[in-house]
Enzyme design. Sequence first.
Site, short mmCIF file in Angstrom:
data_model
loop_
_atom_site.label_atom_id
_atom_site.label_comp_id
_atom_site.label_asym_id
_atom_site.label_seq_id
_atom_site.Cartn_x
_atom_site.Cartn_y
_atom_site.Cartn_z
N ASP A 266 45.05 40.69 38.44
CA ASP A 266 43.62 40.97 38.45
C ASP A 266 43.33 41.83 39.69
OD1 ASP A 266 40.54 38.97 38.45
OD2 ASP A 266 40.93 41.13 38.64
N TYR B 25 39.22 34.05 41.74
CA TYR B 25 38.07 34.20 40.83
C TYR B 25 38.35 35.39 39.93
CZ TYR B 25 33.25 35.05 39.27
OH TYR B 25 32.12 35.23 38.51
N LYS C 284 34.87 47.42 39.60
CA LYS C 284 34.28 47.76 40.90
C LYS C 284 34.47 49.23 41.29
CE LYS C 284 34.52 42.94 42.34
NZ LYS C 284 33.22 42.39 42.77
P1 KE4 Z 1 32.37 41.15 37.46
O1 KE4 Z 1 32.25 40.50 36.09
O2 KE4 Z 1 31.50 40.46 38.50
O3 KE4 Z 1 32.18 42.66 37.41
O4 KE4 Z 1 33.89 40.96 37.94
C1 KE4 Z 1 34.46 39.67 37.91
C2 KE4 Z 1 35.64 39.62 38.89
C3 KE4 Z 1 36.92 39.66 38.39
N1 KE4 Z 1 38.00 39.62 39.22
C4 KE4 Z 1 37.84 39.56 40.56
C5 KE4 Z 1 39.06 39.52 41.44
C6 KE4 Z 1 36.54 39.53 41.13
O5 KE4 Z 1 36.40 39.44 42.47
C7 KE4 Z 1 35.42 39.57 40.29
C8 KE4 Z 1 33.99 39.52 40.81
N2 KE4 Z 1 33.85 39.47 42.22
C9 KE4 Z 1 32.68 38.78 42.71
C10 KE4 Z 1 32.69 38.83 44.25
N3 KE4 Z 1 33.88 38.42 44.86
C11 KE4 Z 1 31.43 39.33 42.14
C12 KE4 Z 1 30.19 39.05 42.93
C13 KE4 Z 1 29.22 38.23 42.11
O6 KE4 Z 1 29.65 37.34 41.35
O7 KE4 Z 1 27.99 38.50 42.27
#
Ligand code: KE4
Length: 426
Positions: free
Chosen positions: A241, A146, A269
């Site tokens: 990523d 993701y 994060k």
């Molecule tokens: P954000 O746009 O949610 O800040 O980050 C996207 C993203 C990008 N790359 C990786 C490897 C990620 O895991 C994420 C976002 N992680 C999820 C949980 N695994 C966010 C939680 C959610 O969607 O509420």
Amino acid sequence: MQNKFEKSEQLFSKACEFMPGGVNSPVRAWTHIGMDPVIIDHAQKSYIYDVDGNKYIDYISSYGPLILGHAYPSVVKAITETVKNGTSFGATSEKEIEFCSTICETFPSIDMIRLVNSGTEATMSALRLARAYTERDIVIKFEGCYHGHADSFLMKAGSGLLTEEIPSSLGVPKAIAQNTITCDFNNIDSVKAVFKKYPQSIAAVIVEPFPANMGLMLPRTRFLKELRKITREYKTLLIFDEVISGYRYLYGGVQNICNIEPDLTTLGKIIGGGLPIGAYGGKKEIMSLVAPIGDMYQAGTLSGNPLAVSAGIATLNELKNKNVYENIEYKTKVLTKELENILSKKGIPHDIHQYGSVFSIFFTDRLVTTFKDVITTDKIRYGKIFRNLLQKGIMLPPSPYEVCFVSFSHTEDDIHKTLKDYKSCF
Ligand code: KE4
């Protein structure tokens, strides 16, 4: 005594009137977990408290940013002091320079970095930059990984799409979707086949080097090195990523563990210490294409804002100067080793993946090494254990595809309580 959720139920019903699913991010809706989500009142250290006064040991950790724990004193102090001097200037501040220089010093693959406001912005921008630099359109991603919710990444993705059983999102134009090709993580032959078919058309391969959106999946030896080799061979950019893995396992990224230099890295994060942030960076030759010095446009009103940057600086300072990594890895190893014993003694088929302060428990009778293994795991059993542990004051992620995080604030007593409750939750 059973936890009561009356106030949560009332508030969640009201939330559903004003927010799709009552949430601002789908995974928080606890859709396939067999109960409505609790509404949170506050959090401190390793604990999160709902509006009915129930206290939980928190293993969600906001899905990754809170490596130190909730409301960590030095982070709170940094934010509190910074906010008095303004929240956003619409111009560069000294703190941004210090912060970006610190990150560039950490990663040999990063000469320059651009701050944004989320991991999604970081990966979306990194892909645009890769397309600008290579003048190609196709991106390869891996099933179950993701990278946020930008159009190009919403095919066979992990995290919330997997949890909500949305193989590919509505609303993504065919013209975009056809430029994303999904391969199998840990299967370099699936990647080679795509390069053979499109030798001159692939702008980037984007990968979570330690995937954490299909549960925790570790790469087979050499898989990442093979990715680096084939992308170099075809002049395709390799994007790591590291939004989750950046500063998670060590003061650096997986690239520092595996000694691989990607062309671009995305972060988020942890570097924001719990405030909205993202970043993408790489060698000067590539980053010089980013406006205003180049013609790849990307911008953001609150990018690099002093609050998120000060929380990030405070967090990285703690990570650099304390024995955080040794501490959180030790606690996680104690926890997962004993969980392994509990499940084995109960005769419950499982496979536990752990690395550093991150772990996943897959309920399955096979070794989990691929995405296809992940989706055969027992989601019903996961939901039952989630609900039983919640009643005992333990909050796991509300999906078997999200990982558990142990923070610097988790105490040995927290670990012992978790194990005691786990023993009696079947
Ligand atoms: P954000 O746009 O949610 O800040 O980050 C996207 C993203 C990008 N790359 C990786 C490897 C990620 O895991 C994420 C976002 N992680 C999820 C949980 N695994 C966010 C939680 C959610 O969607 O509420």
